[in-house]
Design an enzyme around this catalytic site. Sequence first.
Site, PDB file in Angstrom:
ATOM      1  N   GLU A 472      -7.113   0.001  15.333  1.00  0.00           N
ATOM      2  CA  GLU A 472      -6.029   0.303  14.364  1.00  0.00           C
ATOM      3  C   GLU A 472      -5.445   1.549  15.119  1.00  0.00           C
ATOM      4  O   GLU A 472      -5.966   2.672  14.922  1.00  0.00           O
ATOM      5  CB  GLU A 472      -6.432   0.370  12.906  1.00  0.00           C
ATOM      6  CG  GLU A 472      -5.303   0.704  11.957  1.00  0.00           C
ATOM      7  CD  GLU A 472      -6.002   1.137  10.618  1.00  0.00           C
ATOM      8  OE1 GLU A 472      -7.195   0.789  10.513  1.00  0.00           O
ATOM      9  OE2 GLU A 472      -5.326   1.648   9.785  1.00  0.00           O
ATOM     10  N   ASP A 545      -9.620   1.276  10.303  1.00  0.00           N
ATOM     11  CA  ASP A 545      -9.939   2.702   9.662  1.00  0.00           C
ATOM     12  C   ASP A 545     -10.682   2.462   8.217  1.00  0.00           C
ATOM     13  O   ASP A 545     -10.531   1.617   7.722  1.00  0.00           O
ATOM     14  CB  ASP A 545      -8.810   3.673   9.422  1.00  0.00           C
ATOM     15  CG  ASP A 545      -8.414   4.188  10.824  1.00  0.00           C
ATOM     16  OD1 ASP A 545      -9.122   4.234  11.616  1.00  0.00           O
ATOM     17  OD2 ASP A 545      -7.156   4.591  10.901  1.00  0.00           O
ATOM     18  N   ASP A 547     -10.190   3.165   5.425  1.00  0.00           N
ATOM     19  CA  ASP A 547      -9.350   3.499   4.367  1.00  0.00           C
ATOM     20  C   ASP A 547      -8.568   2.187   3.651  1.00  0.00           C
ATOM     21  O   ASP A 547      -8.806   1.027   4.408  1.00  0.00           O
ATOM     22  CB  ASP A 547      -8.263   4.458   4.699  1.00  0.00           C
ATOM     23  CG  ASP A 547      -7.475   4.060   5.839  1.00  0.00           C
ATOM     24  OD1 ASP A 547      -7.517   2.996   6.147  1.00  0.00           O
ATOM     25  OD2 ASP A 547      -6.769   4.833   6.587  1.00  0.00           O
ATOM     26  N   ASP A 549      -5.482   1.193   4.167  1.00  0.00           N
ATOM     27  CA  ASP A 549      -4.727   0.576   5.410  1.00  0.00           C
ATOM     28  C   ASP A 549      -5.484  -0.205   6.252  1.00  0.00           C
ATOM     29  O   ASP A 549      -5.262  -1.673   6.693  1.00  0.00           O
ATOM     30  CB  ASP A 549      -3.843   1.513   5.943  1.00  0.00           C
ATOM     31  CG  ASP A 549      -2.686   1.918   5.180  1.00  0.00           C
ATOM     32  OD1 ASP A 549      -2.350   1.109   4.450  1.00  0.00           O
ATOM     33  OD2 ASP A 549      -1.801   2.703   5.763  1.00  0.00           O
TER      34      ASP A 549
END
Length: 708
Positions: A472, A545, A547, A549
Amino acid sequence: MAKKAPAKETKKAGHYDASDITVLEGLEAVRRRPGMYIGTTGIDGLHHLVWEIFDNSRDEAMGGFCDDIEVAILPGNRIRVTDNGRGIPVDIHPKTKVSALETILTVLHAGGKFGGEGYKVSGGLHGVGASVVNALSTYMRAEVHRDGGKYVQEYKNGGKPVAQVKKVGPSDRTGTIITFDADPSIFSVIEYHFQTIINHLRQQAYLVKDLRITIIDMRDLSGRDIDKLDEKDTFWMRDLGIDAPSMTFYFEGGLRSLVGFQNRHQTPLHKTIFYVEKDFIPTGGSEKDSVQVEIALQYVDDITARISAFANNIYNPEGGTHITGFKTALTRTLNTAAKGSGSAKGGSSSGGKDSDNFTGDDVLEGLTAVVSIKMREIQFEGQTKGKLGSVEALSATQTVFSEAFAAFLEEHPDEAREIIGKAALAMKARKAAKAAKDSILRKGALDGMTLPGKLADCQTKSAEESELFIVEGDSAGGSAKMGRDRRTQAILPLRGKILNIERARLDKMLASEQIKNLVVAMGTAIGDIFDLSKLRYHKIIIATDADVDGAHIRTLLLTLFYRHFRPVIDGGYVYIAQPPLYKIKKGKEVFYAYTDEQRIEYVGEDMPAVSDEALAESDEMETEEEAASAKAPVRQAKISVQRYKGLGEMNPEELSETTMNPSNRVLKQVTIDDAQDADRIFDMLMGTDVPARKSFITSHAKEATLDI
Ligand code: 0RA
């Protein structure tokens, strides 16, 4: 075996002896297995009988001894073939006591070969001869005019002579009349097709120039016409003055006329039809080894090719050696001529390069050609004689045609210009078509040939060894590229927000450059043409990642796999990377914690994670020791904990060590259940229920990271 009666001394006295028994056994064999001799006992086989009898007369014409043949269909489907040739010899051989006539009509394969010198090309159309027709007839009558007399011999019940040939009167002409009734116990139907006979005989008329062929259908006679019909008292049926359907074919130009006939509804590109007729004697051979080559051709303004092939007047729908020789010579001669004429191929090049040459297909566009060869000891491939096999015909056709066609092009500049221009056009069209095809392939949504520029591919071509990291963001992509084992690991960075996930539907996703890159990199294509065996990497590793997103992107990718590449998941090729959440340093020791539990295990409950800024500074230090000492005053303990928010925060070494290196990394293999979950989540994320979506994202954000 067929016997050659005139050459044998088997007759003593009387009309019948052992050799006649052999003959009768031969004809009986034909009756027992007619299919072996005429193919079928249906309508085709029935017409074969006509061709067989006709062929004998035609061979007489080809020898130059006959220029008129008449085929009549008499009432009751009786066939009568008349020619004005020399007449089959009727004299009784003093030793065999059998006439040439009887031999031809009762001995298998005796037909054309009889008399040797009289025939250039031996063997009838189907190589079995008139005796086969006799064998399959209830009645046959032979009438011969020669030596000032009219001679007759009749046969019954499958070829049994009623009596020896007998002179029945005087005659001032020469020729042969064969009449027969096909045996209804052999053939399923006895009903000739006038049109079938017309078509066959028209073709034959083209193949033997200056031969007149008449076909008369006298089956439907009425009133006075029936009274006029006296088949035994007239030479030509057409002279009876009976009103019956008839056609006469006569082509001075032979094959030239045939090409003109075939092009009658076309627009010829040039006026003069090319024509050659020549005997080719192979080096070291003699007259009897000669191959007679006859070719006519003309180009028209369409793009199909019409090449008809004949060998010994037998149509060869599958071509053969003569067609191979012809095509080779045509391509070469036109290439040579085009080079000679300079500007012929569009004026751009003087030639020489292979790519500037006409191909075999280029020179066939719009071509109408007839190739006919005649030779002794002809060989066909297959049972049907559909393809000529004689190798001598190849060089004969090639040599004769090359020479004559080159001369033609030289002597006919207008035709040469048109023909070469036509081939040049075909070449241009071929190149344009190829370019168009290539560009479609290039532009093709999922063309496996063009790997995306974003992809940093691995070196190995072995899919089993290869790994594709989908990472990413460009910065993580940069680190991954630097930290990878470039032999086996490929990196495909996806931009931070690969899609407006809230709006995108899956089919739209496929139109996105990012997803397309992934699919192309995988190599399997998609949809109908999906092919798992083309998968370029046996580990596809999603490294997003930790998180929200990242969770989104992971969900989206898994949904994509679930809906469009399920076999890739079923095959166990999809993995999710598990990068560490924390980097922990104790003095010189470094640990990575992949979960909070692990972190606590290393540093204890009360040890908080350090600020990102402090560690970011320390990353810029030259050595670990320097970094540690720099932090020491702040921490007072030689323990530091760094929380990674994204892969992009790792330097290449860290990324390599924690996430990519097979000996340290933790991968989770994606199961179909995982993918199915993702698919459900995806639907919810895509759903119109905005509050539900929001609540999922916030409550599952952490789980989405750690649950893997
Ligand atoms: C053998 C020798 C000669 C002519 C023929 C056969 C011959 C056969 C057929 C069959 C149908 N029509 C035919 N016309 C002729 C030549 C004999 C000579 O030298 O005169």
